[in-house]
Scaffold this active site. Structure first.
Site, PDB file in Angstrom:
ATOM      1  N   PHE D 118     -13.875 -12.499  12.930  1.00  0.00           N
ATOM      2  CA  PHE D 118     -14.792 -13.227  12.053  1.00  0.00           C
ATOM      3  C   PHE D 118     -15.643 -14.169  12.891  1.00  0.00           C
ATOM      4  O   PHE D 118     -15.287 -14.509  14.020  1.00  0.00           O
ATOM      5  CB  PHE D 118     -13.999 -14.014  10.991  1.00  0.00           C
ATOM      6  CG  PHE D 118     -14.368 -13.629   9.581  1.00  0.00           C
ATOM      7  CD1 PHE D 118     -13.962 -12.425   9.050  1.00  0.00           C
ATOM      8  CD2 PHE D 118     -15.137 -14.483   8.794  1.00  0.00           C
ATOM      9  CE1 PHE D 118     -14.295 -12.072   7.749  1.00  0.00           C
ATOM     10  CE2 PHE D 118     -15.480 -14.142   7.487  1.00  0.00           C
ATOM     11  CZ  PHE D 118     -15.069 -12.937   6.965  1.00  0.00           C
ATOM     12  N   GLN D 232     -23.958 -24.833   3.591  1.00  0.00           N
ATOM     13  CA  GLN D 232     -23.890 -23.635   4.425  1.00  0.00           C
ATOM     14  C   GLN D 232     -24.743 -22.495   3.866  1.00  0.00           C
ATOM     15  O   GLN D 232     -24.613 -22.120   2.708  1.00  0.00           O
ATOM     16  CB  GLN D 232     -22.446 -23.142   4.523  1.00  0.00           C
ATOM     17  CG  GLN D 232     -22.329 -21.875   5.369  1.00  0.00           C
ATOM     18  CD  GLN D 232     -20.913 -21.629   5.845  1.00  0.00           C
ATOM     19  OE1 GLN D 232     -20.071 -21.167   5.087  1.00  0.00           O
ATOM     20  NE2 GLN D 232     -20.663 -21.967   7.091  1.00  0.00           N
ATOM     21  N   LEU D 244     -23.555 -11.826  -2.104  1.00  0.00           N
ATOM     22  CA  LEU D 244     -22.977 -11.928  -0.762  1.00  0.00           C
ATOM     23  C   LEU D 244     -22.649 -10.559  -0.157  1.00  0.00           C
ATOM     24  O   LEU D 244     -22.041  -9.714  -0.800  1.00  0.00           O
ATOM     25  CB  LEU D 244     -21.688 -12.759  -0.846  1.00  0.00           C
ATOM     26  CG  LEU D 244     -20.811 -12.817   0.397  1.00  0.00           C
ATOM     27  CD1 LEU D 244     -21.504 -13.599   1.506  1.00  0.00           C
ATOM     28  CD2 LEU D 244     -19.472 -13.453   0.079  1.00  0.00           C
ATOM     29  N   ARG D 384     -18.703 -24.778   8.291  1.00  0.00           N
ATOM     30  CA  ARG D 384     -17.409 -24.134   8.094  1.00  0.00           C
ATOM     31  C   ARG D 384     -17.391 -22.765   8.771  1.00  0.00           C
ATOM     32  O   ARG D 384     -18.386 -22.039   8.735  1.00  0.00           O
ATOM     33  CB  ARG D 384     -17.155 -23.954   6.602  1.00  0.00           C
ATOM     34  CG  ARG D 384     -15.888 -23.196   6.282  1.00  0.00           C
ATOM     35  CD  ARG D 384     -15.642 -23.127   4.799  1.00  0.00           C
ATOM     36  NE  ARG D 384     -16.557 -22.259   4.085  1.00  0.00           N
ATOM     37  CZ  ARG D 384     -16.421 -20.933   3.998  1.00  0.00           C
ATOM     38  NH1 ARG D 384     -15.428 -20.325   4.623  1.00  0.00           N
ATOM     39  NH2 ARG D 384     -17.283 -20.218   3.320  1.00  0.00           N
TER      40      ARG D 384
END
Lengths: 119, 146, 250, 572
Positions: D118, D232, D244, D384
């Site tokens: 990630f 974000q 998304l 984040r």
């Protein structure tokens, strides 16, 4: 009654399921020959003359097949009739209708055993 | 023909906190769209019940002697019976095709340690069984063997 | 993208329990965009035409399960259905087979009770401690229940099911699928408990295998498969119980 | 007479953090009475939309130190390092618990839990369940919570006010959306777990329910909102809808491609170095915007966009690991990623800021706890890292549950009369709003103007002038909001009333975001200014605290807990 029905539900479902599966498998040939081909003369009527029918029907395998040909469709039929009844809004009377239908199938099944023993 | 569903369909056990409009059946139920096949499938129950009892009658007659048996054969020749059997044949084949199509999905992924074969194999086995038994039974009944 | 010319008529079911005796239909003719989903049209009506129209929605990406409605008589996730597949008139109503709270909002508490009753959680004779780490589960074991774990509880299957419509006790496709999903999870030991529920009133044997649940499932969960596998397992479990009576049975 | 019910703990919000809190308290004391107040049925909570995964150290070649450092660096050194330490240590246990409760984590061949790469993570430490991780986690948690009778759900109840007596929070007033009645739900402690506020922006991955309700509740009760300037942008959302497309697409090896067919993250210097597509979200989003500004984007009806190319992964991998991405792409943009690249552009995704909490999830108001996206425990700092937030919901949700329980055990009930009075006041306010059919303003117009000003002032790149302008505009919108008229006066399931209440909350949050942003004269993490492009640790290494004041938001500073790693230049 409701309680008893619930208890028996798995057994009924088994008979019903086999009625669809094996019942259909057995019935196709029966309906084809006994119901159509012989009456229409496609197959000569003496194929199921009394003697030959006796011979086939009294063989152990013949008896088992005949039992299946009667019992399985009866349970399939009874159970599906119950569904039809429910699907058309009969939930309130299910507790009456279901036992009647299953009783019909059960009596037919008992008679089937007697009939087959009588051959 | 939009009909009310059962008034308690999907209702919570305690009555809802506000007045609700009663549940409606899907517009197409029972004879429209895909429901038609389902309803017909259930309705074949009548055919099966009658077929079961007809076979029972025949077997009973077979036990009652030659005259009774010949009576069955004779009766089967009437248009009423031929017509019924024609419809029944269609019904039985319809049941087979519809149910065998659903059959593979009713197989648990595993029964104990045994895994069922893949869907196409199950289907092939079912149809082989159906056609095989039908052919065998037909030949026997038609006097081909035995 | 904004040709702004095309218009469609939405025939929407309205019901306000404070004002209406029974549900009624109301038509809205609005301009639509070619890439809209049905939900976009409802949002346009709500924002620009009639602020009193009530319906549930949230994620608008077909995963939260809020926006199920009858679109032209079929249960659909409205955020997922392209408007372009429908004609000039689109009929939008509340999910069939549910009591209607208001407009397009249905009573969901009954479903929540059914979901709870199938014990949709891992049951183990002895709880595993965190320190023991994750249990092992092979990809093959995961595959067995994976499909049934994809249910988003949108309840479309309940709207399609003829048994749900006519037998109020029936647990229904989604609840049974979720319960079955746990029973066939290699980490679970609660199948016997759930089989009791499945064999009880409104259990798996009420299902008449209409297969409509699977036809309308927007996530391809195939609840009909789950329900019928559950029947099979419930029968096996019942038959085993006859041969080898379990302790504690009546 | 207003209806009052009493519990030990009241939890507002039924997503991952709220459910985890409920279960955590129950695990310690099976008899504790918990009210779970949620404006939607819990399984509809926006946790359901999370896709890519949840991070926790599990592999042999990984350790807490690495996870902690990745998070600190990802936060642009604004995170509190003691919080991060606690977080990384508790993360594996929390994900293991979910596994024990049935979460269908994807597996390796040997049956162990699989992990994927990630953004900003230095090794494969993100647990996943295909690309439906939030969905599976939420349903697992919710279904697990159903086994506990002591968790009493108030489904479709919209909390509109915290009830405070003798300086301690004692419960909430909540609108029962079904009946239109406001009821009082009391507890000896209270947890807010209501999620973020992405809906203050027009273009967001967030669902319609994410309107900053809990943040506003706390803010109005005098608790500070912290670091709200850090919003974000997720690099990959679908143009138009903002839906998304998970970072896991890049974790599994997907490329970002510009209109010239160039994999620009490897050919140009955007500070992500060899991490390329696996850089942190703030950097990748900036890189995409720069590409678009340089004219190397595709143009479409919803603005310019780039391509996310997954074709080289092959159909088998896409089907196994990214089934939802494929489904979503096909349905919402008409593209099958097996055969075509997916159009994407940066989209508002997550609020790093939130209700100011300490490492125990406690706020400055006694009895009030917060967890999940609505809280800012200072794990995420200025940016984040992807897959830390689902784990955060569990770790700090559990902390909130445990600590709220121990607070409840030592706390009194407060004066029921006083609380009832507050509840009645609130009921009167809500009733007045419902009956407010006169006024010159329409909700949808205010929402449209709010969206416009937030996008222009608080986007990926910011400048002083537009931030100030946005702050002023939001203040004006608050004035206009007072003049809003509702068409729907019905009691039952009045969604317009709910939307109006949500609008009040969104305006609060927007005001805090704009004012916090305007005051931070540096670029750090997701807060990037064209007029001051560099980080300024001398003057701005602090958390922004924003307090409610009738005269307008009041800003304060709070120190950052360092301790282990000193700030350094953030280069990958």
């Amino acid at each position: 009654m409701k309680h008893l029905l619930l208890k028996l539900e798995p057994l009924i479902w088994l008979l019903f399921g086999q009625g669809i599966l094996l019942g259909t498998v057995l019935l196709t040939g029966w309906v084809l020959v006994v119901g159509l081909a012989i009456p229409l003369g496609i197959v000569p009527a003496d194929a199921l003359s009394y003697e030959r029918a006796q011979m086939l029907g009294s063989h152990i395998i013949g008896r088992v097949i005949l039992l299946g040909l009667i019992v399985l469709p009866l349970w399939k039929g009874a159970h599906h009739m119950r569904h039809i009844f429910l699907d058309f809004g009969g939930a309130k009377r299910d507790v009456l209708v279901a036992p009647l239908l299953y009783l019909l199938a059960a009596s037919g099944s008992v008679l089937a055993v007697v009939a087959i023993v009588r051959i | 023909m939009s009909r009310n569903a059962h008034p308690d369909a999907m209702a919570p056990s305690k009555p809802g906190r506000t007045r609700t409009a009663p549940p409606q059946l899907p517009d197409q139920f029972p004879f429209g769209g895909r429901y038609l096949a389902y309803t017909l499938f259930d309705l074949t129950g009548i055919l099966y019940l009658l077929l079961g009892f007809l076979v029972l009658c025949a077997v009973w007659s077979l036990g009652s002697g030659e005259a009774a048996w010949n009576g069955v054969l004779e009766r089967n020749r009437s248009m009423l019976y031929v017509g019924f059997h024609a419809i029944a044949l269609v019904g039985v084949i319809f049941v087979g095709i519809r149910f065998f199509g659903f059959f593979p999905k009713a197989q648990p992924p595993r029964i104990g340690p045994v895994k069922p074969p893949p869907k196409p194999v199950i289907l092939a086995m079912l149809y082989a069984l159906w056609i095989g038994v039908t052919a065998f039974l037909s030949i026997v009944l038609a006097g081909g063997i035995f | 993208m904004s040709d702004g010319q095309q218009k469609k008529t939405f025939v929407v079911t309205r019901f306000d329990p404070d004002r209406d005796e029974a549900p009624r239909k109301q038509s809205y003719e609005i301009p639509v965009q070619p890439d809209w989903k049905v939900l976009d049209a409802l949002n346009f009506i709500k924002d620009e035409v009639d602020g009193t129209l009530s319906y549930r929605w949230s994620c608008r990406m077909a995963v939260c399960g809020s926006c199920g409605m009858m679109v032209n008589g079929e249960p659909r996730l409205t955020c997922k259905e392209a408007l372009s597949q429908y004609g000039d008139t689109v009929d939008v109503g509340p999910l069939a087979n549910f009591p209607v709270v208001r407009d397009l909002v249905i009573e969901a508490d009954g479903f929540m009770e059914k979901l709870t009753s199938v014990k949709p959680w891992i049951i183990r004779a002895k709880e595993r401690a965190v320190e023991e780490g994750p249990m092992r589960q092979s990809p093959a074991e995961h595959e067995e229940f994976k499909q049934f774990s994809l249910c988003i509880n949108c309840m479309l299957c309940y709207s399609a099911c003829p048994v749900v419509a006519n037998e109020p006790e029936f647990l229904g496709p989604a609840a049974i699928a979720v319960g079955h999903r746990y029973s066939i999870d290699s980490r679970d030991e609660g199948a016997a408990e759930r089989n009791e529920v499945f064999r009880g009133e409104g259990g798996v044997f009420s299902c008449s295998f209409a297969n409509e649940c699977s036809e309308v499932c927007p996530k391809n969960v195939d609840p009909a498969a789950a329900v019928n596998q559950a029947k099979f397992n419930a029968v096996i479990d019942w038959a085993t119980g006859l041969v080898l009576p379990r302790g504690g049975d009546e | 007479m207003i209806e009052v019910s009493r519990h030990d703990i009241v939890i507002v919000g039924g997503g991952a953090a709220g459910l985890r809190a409920a279960v955590a308290a129950t695990e310690i004391d099976p008899d504790v009475s918990i009210a779970l107040v949620s404006k939607v049925y819990p399984m509809r909570s926006h946790t359901v939309s999370a896709e890519g995964g949840a991070a926790a150290v599990v592999r042999e070649d990984d350790n807490f130190e690495m996870h902690a450092y990745d998070t600190v660096k990802g936060s642009d050194f604004l995170a509190d390092q003691d919080v991060i330490r606690t977080f990384v240590e508790q993360a594996p246990g929390e994900l293991t618990l979910l596994e024990h409760w049935g979460c269908p984590w994807s597996r390796n061949e040997d049956g162990t839990v699989a992990t994927r790469a990630f953004g900003g993570m230095s090794t494969k430490r993100t647990w996943y369940a295909a690309d439906k991780v939030g969905f599976h986690m939420l349903h697992t948690l919710f279904q697990h919570s159903l086994r506990f009778d002591n968790i009493v759900r108030y489904d479709e109840h919209f909390a509109t006010r915290l009830l405070v007596d003798e300086g301690t929070v004692r419960g909430v007033a909540a609108l029962d959306i079904r009946t239109g009645v406001v009821r009082v739900v009391l507890g000896r402690s209270l947890i807010l777990a209501t999620g973020g506020a992405g809906k203050i922006f027009p273009f967001t991955t967030n669902g319609s329910i994410k309107t900053g309700d809990g943040m506003s509740l706390a803010y109005r009760a005098g608790v500070a909102l912290k670091d709200m300037e850090f919003v974000q942008y997720h690099p990959t959302g679908l143009p138009g809808t903002g839906i998304l497309i998970t970072e896991a697409t890049r974790g599994e090896g997907g490329y970002l491609i510009n209109a010239e067919g160039e994999r620009f993250l490897t050919t140009r210097d955007y500070g992500v170095g060899s991490k390329a597509e696996l850089g942190p979200r703030d950097m990748i989003s900036r890189a995409i915007i720069q590409e678009l500004e340089a004219g190397r984007g595709f143009s479409g009806p919803y603005g310019d966009y780039l391509h996310l190319d997954l074709r080289h992964l092959g159909e088998a991998k896409i089907v196994a690991r990214l089934p939802m991405v494929r489904e979503i792409s096909k349905i919402y943009i008409g593209v099958d990623p097996v055969h075509e690249p997916i159009p994407i552009r940066p989209v508002v995704h997550y609020m790093m800021g939130g209700i100011d909490t300490d490492i125990t999830a406690a706020t400055s108001l006694p009895g009030l706890y917060a967890a999940g996206e609505c809280a800012s425990v200072s794990l995420n700092g200025a940016n984040r890292l992807g897959s830390n937030s689902l784990t955060e919901c569990l770790v700090f949700g559990a902390a909130a549950g445990r600590n709220a329980l121990s607070f409840a055990k030592g706390s009194s009930e407060g004066s029921e009369d006083a609380l009832r009075r507050q509840g009645e006041e609130e009921a009167a306010r809500v009733a007045a709003l419902r009956g407010k059919q006169k006024g010159g303003e329409k909700l949808s117009r205010i929402r449209g103007d709010l969206h416009k000003t937030m996008e222009s002032g608080c986007g990926v790149y910011r400048v002083q002038e537009t931030m100030d302008e946005t702050a002023r505009t939001v203040a004006q919108l608050k004035g206009r909001y007072a003049d809003v008229a509702l068409e729907d006066s019905s009691a039952v399931f009045n969604t317009e009333l709910v939307a109006a209440l949500e609008m009040g909350n969104m305006l609060d949050i927007a005001e805090v975001v704009a004012n916090s942003a305007a005051a931070r004269n540096e670029s750090r993490g997701a807060h990037t200014r064209r007029d001051t492009p560099n980080r300024d640790d001398q003057n701005f290494l602090y958390h922004t605290l924003c307090y409610f004041d009738p005269a307008g938001p009041r800003l304060e500073k709070k120190g950052v807990t360092l301790g282990h790693w000193e700030p350094e230049e953030r280069k990958y």
